[in-house]
Design an enzyme around this catalytic site. Structure first.
Site, PDB file in Angstrom:
ATOM      1  N   LYS A  37       0.876  -1.172   0.000  1.00 47.09           N
ATOM      2  CA  LYS A  37       0.000   0.000   0.000  1.00 47.09           C
ATOM      3  C   LYS A  37       0.911   1.219   0.000  1.00 47.09           C
ATOM      4  CE  LYS A  37      -4.231   1.778   2.096  1.00 47.09           C
ATOM      5  NZ  LYS A  37      -3.948   3.178   1.751  1.00 47.09           N
TER       6      LYS A  37
ATOM      7  N   ARG B  89      -4.515   7.912  -4.327  1.00 46.00           N
ATOM      8  CA  ARG B  89      -5.137   7.056  -5.325  1.00 46.00           C
ATOM      9  C   ARG B  89      -5.649   7.910  -6.477  1.00 46.00           C
ATOM     10  NH1 ARG B  89      -8.541   2.471  -4.193  1.00 46.00           N
ATOM     11  NH2 ARG B  89      -8.862   1.321  -6.156  1.00 46.00           N
TER      12      ARG B  89
ATOM     13  N   ARG C  49      -9.510  10.045  -6.201  1.00 42.16           N
ATOM     14  CA  ARG C  49     -10.394   8.954  -5.769  1.00 42.16           C
ATOM     15  C   ARG C  49     -11.817   9.431  -5.572  1.00 42.16           C
ATOM     16  NH1 ARG C  49      -8.812   6.287  -0.382  1.00 42.16           N
ATOM     17  NH2 ARG C  49     -10.966   5.613  -0.437  1.00 42.16           N
TER      18      ARG C  49
ATOM     19  N   GLU D   9      -1.522   4.658  -8.033  1.00 38.07           N
ATOM     20  CA  GLU D   9      -1.134   5.519  -6.918  1.00 38.07           C
ATOM     21  C   GLU D   9      -0.200   6.605  -7.435  1.00 38.07           C
ATOM     22  OE1 GLU D   9      -1.423   5.871  -2.524  1.00 38.07           O
ATOM     23  OE2 GLU D   9      -2.444   4.653  -4.023  1.00 38.07           O
TER      24      GLU D   9
END
Length: 530
Positions: A229, A234, A249, A274
């Site tokens: 992660k 995002r 996002r 990302e």
């Protein structure tokens, strides 16, 4: 629908804490407000009403010309919100008897009125309105709505009101401009669903649920893929014959902030990834990415010093082919083939982490902080790409939080419902000053984590212990310790302390601890990897 009716909606939204209550209010607005006013209100709530600029300074100057400047300054200091201060202090001249404007009338007049006539136009509207409607008008024309109703919540309310899936609405949302008349006609079954065509629209992202350690025992390692992660933001990349867009996002267009990424999107696909700052193949700290966020037009130097990069997670569309119904393993294979074929600039593939037992992943997760990772992602191998946060297919297994005991240094009033409370707190840690005596140095600011009861205590304590004022900011006695929780600490040249905190929030108020026993800056520096 008049401005007062919209003001009533805003006021009720602001004072309705529950999500279900807000949804009910929005559904009622969609059902009763006429076109185009309901679409204008929807665009304002979603932050997508792009009116001709009426700067807050213009409205402030209008109010100050009609009131005593000293009284205005005192009122602004007490209220803490410019729009609310103007709405309350605005002196209405006698004899005004005009109907309030409709939302459509406001939008049309702002677009067509010459700039030198805007002050007279706005002053005339403010003269006709009551205080709550004046507040709504000022917020509407200056773009300062804060009522706890996000664009996503508004679209959910649209779905509930119409009976259409929210995912269907979100996939055409950015292809239709306010006041969204084609969308409303479709939702009322008066026209077919709008076709965005080749427009680079946003598709709702698939989200993950937090994973607790004890839940791992119920999962079979052979059914899952794992990847890091990454500590960025995002994004969704959409490119094709109709253009290219970089979406956050939440469905906000971030293209202008990252032109070098947009320039690299010379393909036809929809990708999930990302956004990071990358130097020499190494991911930079999140504080470096913060230098780029919300910059509408970053110059060449900014792009050179903080080079943007996207690490790709998933492939949603390959050309016009929708891959979202495929299982993760097939989408992953298609993504790997796509990256090998297209070799996109400023992008690479987020690697999968091989493992056979949860203990292996747990050991890797334990080192996530040292590696500047947020933790791990677990994805079921057979999971399709489904919009929203569906429990089960994807999990985020984040690293643990960190804490320090800091001393409250400054406080500022909040916004909206908190505009009368000191709810934004700057806190610091001790270090040795130039003369060897201990001094406090600010390390961060937080405005969340506390309860309503704790807010009342903090607000009163701040008012009772103020030592200096700087406009809306109060400096306080160095006497209250706050336990601050945060996700990570990073070195930062922008801050006096040399440290920036990731997602700080107030964990608790340490009334039991003397300020001189709060943590030192060295304690926080030791938490930074490397």
């Amino acid at each position: 629908m008049s401005v007062p009716a919209f003001a009533e909606l805003l006021e009720r939204l602001a004072f309705t804490p529950s999500r279900l209550g807000k949804l009910a209010l929005l559904r009622q607005w969609f059902a009763t407000a006429p076109d185009p006013d309901r679409g204008i209100g929807l665009a304002a709530l979603a932050g997508e009403l792009k009116l001709r600029a009426a700067k807050p300074a213009l409205v402030r100057d209008l109010a100050m010309a009609r009131t005593d400047p000293a009284l205005f300054a005192l009122s602004y200091d007490y209220v803490g919100d410019l729009a609310e201060t103007i709405a309350l202090i605005w002196p209405v001249p006698p004899g005004v008897n005009m109907p309030p404007p409709d939302l459509a009338e406001v939008v049309e007049a702002l677009e067509s009125t010459p700039k030198d006539e805007l002050p007279q136009l706005i002053a005339g509207w403010l003269d006709t309105l009551e205080a709550s409607a004046r507040l709504a008008l000022i917020k509407l024309i200056t773009g300062g709505l804060r009522v706890g109703a996000s664009a996503r919540l508004a679209r959910v309310a649209l779905a509930e009101w119409s009976g259409q899936p929210v995912e269907e609405i979100e996939e055409i949302w950015h292809g239709v401009a306010p006041p969204y008349l084609p969308i409303f006609r479709w939702l009322e079954e008066k026209a077919p669903r709008p076709d965005p065509g080749a427009t680079p629209v946003f598709r709702p992202l698939m989200l993950a649920h937090p994973l607790e350690d004890e839940a791992l025992s119920a999962l079979n390692p052979g059914d899952w893929a794992a990847e890091w992660k990454w500590d960025g933001i995002r994004v969704q990349l959409v490119a094709g014959p109709g253009g290219a867009r970089l979406w956050s996002r939440g469905g906000e267009d971030a293209s202008a902030s990252f032109p070098e990424i947009l320039a690299a999107m010379d393909f036809h696909a929809v990708l999930d990834g990302e956004l990071l700052v990358m130097r020499d193949g190494q991911v930079a700290p999140f504080s470096d990415l913060q230098q780029r966020l919300n910059r509408k037009a970053p110059g060449p130097r900014m792009q050179r010093d903080y080079p943007a990069f996207v690490r790709l997670y998933d492939l949603l569309f390959d050309g016009t082919e929708d891959l979202r119904a495929l299982p993760f393993t097939e989408r992953r294979a298609r993504l790997e083939a796509w990256v090998a074929r297209e070799q996109p600039a400023r992008m690479d593939l987020s690697p999968l982490i091989p493992f056979t037992a949860w203990e292996e992943l747990a050991e890797m997760r334990a080192g996530a902080r040292a590696a500047s990772m947020e933790g791990l992602m677990l994805k079921r191998l057979d999971s399709p790409y489904t919009a929203g946060r569906i429990k089960g297919p994807w999990w985020k297994w984040k690293r643990g939080t960190q804490n320090v005991d800091a001393v409250l240094m400054y406080a500022q009033r909040g916004h909206g419902k908190r505009s009368s409370f000191y709810s934004d707190y700057t806190f610091g840690l001790w270090r040795d000053g130039p003369d060897g005596a201990p001094e406090l140095v600010p390390i961060g600011k937080a405005y969340s984590g506390y309860t309503d009861q704790e807010l009342l205590f903090l607000d009163k304590w701040i008012r009772d212990h103020t030592t200096n004022r700087f406009g809306p900011v109060r400096e306080v006695e160095r006497g209250l310790v706050l336990e601050v929780e945060f996700d990570a600490a990073q070195k930062s040249g922008r801050h006096k302390s040399g440290v920036a905190l990731r997602f700080p929030r107030i964990a608790r108020i340490r009334r039991d601890k003397p300020a001189e026993e709060a943590d030192r800056l060295e304690t926080l520096l030791a938490m930074i990897p490397g």
